[in-house]
Design a protein around this motif. Structure first.
Motif, PDB file in Angstrom:
ATOM      1  N   ARG A  33      -2.209   7.555  -5.404  1.00  0.00           N
ATOM      2  CA  ARG A  33      -2.850   6.644  -4.469  1.00  0.00           C
ATOM      3  C   ARG A  33      -2.069   6.591  -3.159  1.00  0.00           C
ATOM      4  O   ARG A  33      -0.891   6.951  -3.104  1.00  0.00           O
ATOM      5  CB  ARG A  33      -2.962   5.229  -5.053  1.00  0.00           C
ATOM      6  CG  ARG A  33      -3.870   5.141  -6.279  1.00  0.00           C
ATOM      7  CD  ARG A  33      -4.266   3.707  -6.547  1.00  0.00           C
ATOM      8  NE  ARG A  33      -5.025   3.115  -5.448  1.00  0.00           N
ATOM      9  CZ  ARG A  33      -6.349   3.259  -5.290  1.00  0.00           C
ATOM     10  NH1 ARG A  33      -7.055   3.963  -6.146  1.00  0.00           N
ATOM     11  NH2 ARG A  33      -6.963   2.675  -4.268  1.00  0.00           N
ATOM     12  N   THR A  35      -1.723   4.004   0.595  1.00  0.00           N
ATOM     13  CA  THR A  35      -2.013   2.715   1.213  1.00  0.00           C
ATOM     14  C   THR A  35      -2.053   2.884   2.722  1.00  0.00           C
ATOM     15  O   THR A  35      -1.118   3.406   3.326  1.00  0.00           O
ATOM     16  CB  THR A  35      -0.956   1.669   0.839  1.00  0.00           C
ATOM     17  OG1 THR A  35      -0.854   1.583  -0.576  1.00  0.00           O
ATOM     18  CG2 THR A  35      -1.333   0.299   1.391  1.00  0.00           C
ATOM     19  N   THR A  62      -6.021   2.429  -0.704  1.00  0.00           N
ATOM     20  CA  THR A  62      -6.088   0.980  -0.541  1.00  0.00           C
ATOM     21  C   THR A  62      -5.803   0.647   0.915  1.00  0.00           C
ATOM     22  O   THR A  62      -4.828   1.136   1.488  1.00  0.00           O
ATOM     23  CB  THR A  62      -5.071   0.263  -1.443  1.00  0.00           C
ATOM     24  OG1 THR A  62      -5.378   0.560  -2.811  1.00  0.00           O
ATOM     25  CG2 THR A  62      -5.113  -1.243  -1.231  1.00  0.00           C
ATOM     26  N   SER A 114       1.186 -12.021  -0.086  1.00  0.00           N
ATOM     27  CA  SER A 114       2.392 -11.242  -0.386  1.00  0.00           C
ATOM     28  C   SER A 114       2.344 -10.697  -1.808  1.00  0.00           C
ATOM     29  O   SER A 114       2.677  -9.531  -2.062  1.00  0.00           O
ATOM     30  CB  SER A 114       3.648 -12.095  -0.191  1.00  0.00           C
ATOM     31  OG  SER A 114       3.919 -12.322   1.172  1.00  0.00           O
ATOM     32  N   ALA A 115       1.937 -11.547  -2.729  1.00  0.00           N
ATOM     33  CA  ALA A 115       1.849 -11.117  -4.123  1.00  0.00           C
ATOM     34  C   ALA A 115       0.787 -10.034  -4.302  1.00  0.00           C
ATOM     35  O   ALA A 115       0.980  -9.087  -5.080  1.00  0.00           O
ATOM     36  CB  ALA A 115       1.549 -12.313  -5.021  1.00  0.00           C
ATOM     37  N   ARG A 116      -0.325 -10.155  -3.567  1.00  0.00           N
ATOM     38  CA  ARG A 116      -1.397  -9.167  -3.708  1.00  0.00           C
ATOM     39  C   ARG A 116      -0.996  -7.798  -3.157  1.00  0.00           C
ATOM     40  O   ARG A 116      -1.371  -6.763  -3.715  1.00  0.00           O
ATOM     41  CB  ARG A 116      -2.672  -9.645  -2.997  1.00  0.00           C
ATOM     42  CG  ARG A 116      -3.361 -10.807  -3.683  1.00  0.00           C
ATOM     43  CD  ARG A 116      -4.796 -10.966  -3.233  1.00  0.00           C
ATOM     44  NE  ARG A 116      -4.944 -11.281  -1.819  1.00  0.00           N
ATOM     45  CZ  ARG A 116      -4.837 -12.500  -1.303  1.00  0.00           C
ATOM     46  NH1 ARG A 116      -4.538 -13.532  -2.083  1.00  0.00           N
ATOM     47  NH2 ARG A 116      -5.017 -12.715  -0.009  1.00  0.00           N
ATOM     48  N   ALA A 118       2.163  -6.604  -2.643  1.00  0.00           N
ATOM     49  CA  ALA A 118       3.478  -6.087  -3.030  1.00  0.00           C
ATOM     50  C   ALA A 118       3.393  -4.804  -3.838  1.00  0.00           C
ATOM     51  O   ALA A 118       4.205  -3.882  -3.664  1.00  0.00           O
ATOM     52  CB  ALA A 118       4.245  -7.161  -3.805  1.00  0.00           C
ATOM     53  N   GLY A 119       2.415  -4.719  -4.723  1.00  0.00           N
ATOM     54  CA  GLY A 119       2.307  -3.541  -5.565  1.00  0.00           C
ATOM     55  C   GLY A 119       1.785  -2.308  -4.853  1.00  0.00           C
ATOM     56  O   GLY A 119       1.756  -1.213  -5.452  1.00  0.00           O
ATOM     57  N   PHE A 120       1.386  -2.456  -3.592  1.00  0.00           N
ATOM     58  CA  PHE A 120       0.839  -1.329  -2.838  1.00  0.00           C
ATOM     59  C   PHE A 120       1.788  -0.863  -1.734  1.00  0.00           C
ATOM     60  O   PHE A 120       1.393  -0.083  -0.862  1.00  0.00           O
ATOM     61  CB  PHE A 120      -0.521  -1.710  -2.248  1.00  0.00           C
ATOM     62  CG  PHE A 120      -1.552  -2.004  -3.295  1.00  0.00           C
ATOM     63  CD1 PHE A 120      -2.292  -0.994  -3.867  1.00  0.00           C
ATOM     64  CD2 PHE A 120      -1.742  -3.312  -3.744  1.00  0.00           C
ATOM     65  CE1 PHE A 120      -3.224  -1.264  -4.853  1.00  0.00           C
ATOM     66  CE2 PHE A 120      -2.679  -3.593  -4.728  1.00  0.00           C
ATOM     67  CZ  PHE A 120      -3.419  -2.570  -5.285  1.00  0.00           C
TER      68      PHE A 120
END
Length: 222
Positions: A33, A35, A62, A114-116, A118-120
């Motif tokens: 993936r 970003t 993303t 921030s939480a949404r 962070a994984g990207f």
């Protein structure tokens, strides 16, 4: 900083879109993936339209807005709406992470965003714009929250309030922007070119774009 000058805005649009597609393609050949972070405003809209025609595995991409006005996602000034209207609704099957949350105020909303995101992170490709005041994303000179957003340990998304902005905003912070694998700045007009040259001699507190200049590829047209 590398500056690419283009003869007109059509050439500018095509060059920026080409760089984004090429960079995303390289990432997607190496990993599952990618970003992409995109700015708001009217200047990048032609780039969005050019990207929508690019033969890319968009379902593996993303998209994260570089910043967001704290307005509903269907509001005319929403950056997420801009991206959906001119890119996703043109047939691009990318995922979009909206920084806005209607149930929260900007402070709590920034923490949730921030939480949404962070994984990207890190960002694979970053496209920025810049104002004549040398702000980028929603990192405005003199803004409430600017120092926190410039800090090396800043959360990915923080709230920003500026007298020069109509609404409270949330923004990707400087560490996130600096962490992008490839970063491009798109500017038009002699006023912004002059502002960019001024920024090179200023601190990020005075000119937030200055915090990113070392690794930027700049695309410019009158």
């Amino acid at each position: 900083m590398r500056i690419n000058e283009h003869p007109d805005r059509e050439a500018l649009t095509l060059a920026v879109a080409h760089d984004i597609v090429t960079s995303l393609g390289m990432v997607l050949r190496a990993q599952d993936r990618a970003t992409l972070s995109l700015p708001g405003g009217s200047t990048p809209v032609p780039v969005f339209k050019a990207l929508s025609a690019a033969p890319l595995d968009w379902d593996r991409v993303t998209i994260i807005p570089g910043d967001e006005r704290w307005v509903p996602s269907d509001h005319a000034r929403s950056n997420a709406r801009l991206i959906r209207r001119h890119l996703l609704e043109e047939g691009v099957a990318a995922d979009l992470i909206d920084l806005y949350d209607p149930a929260l105020d900007p402070d709590a909303g920034a923490a949730a965003a921030s939480a949404r995101v962070a994984g990207f992170l890190p960002l694979s490709v970053l496209l920025l714009g810049m104002g004549e005041d040398m702000h980028t994303a929603s990192l405005f000179p003199g803004a409430q929250g600017l120092a926190a957003a410039l800090a090396a340990d800043a959360a990915p998304v923080l709230p920003i309030r500026s007298d020069t902005a109509e609404e409270p905003r949330v923004t990707l912070t400087l560490p996130v922007l600096k962490g992008a694998t490839e970063a491009f700045l798109m500017i038009t007009g002699p006023e912004k070119r002059a502002a960019l040259e001024r920024a090179a001699g200023l601190s990020p507190e005075q000119a937030p774009i200055a915090g990113l200049l070392r690794d930027l590829t700049v695309h410019y047209a009158d």
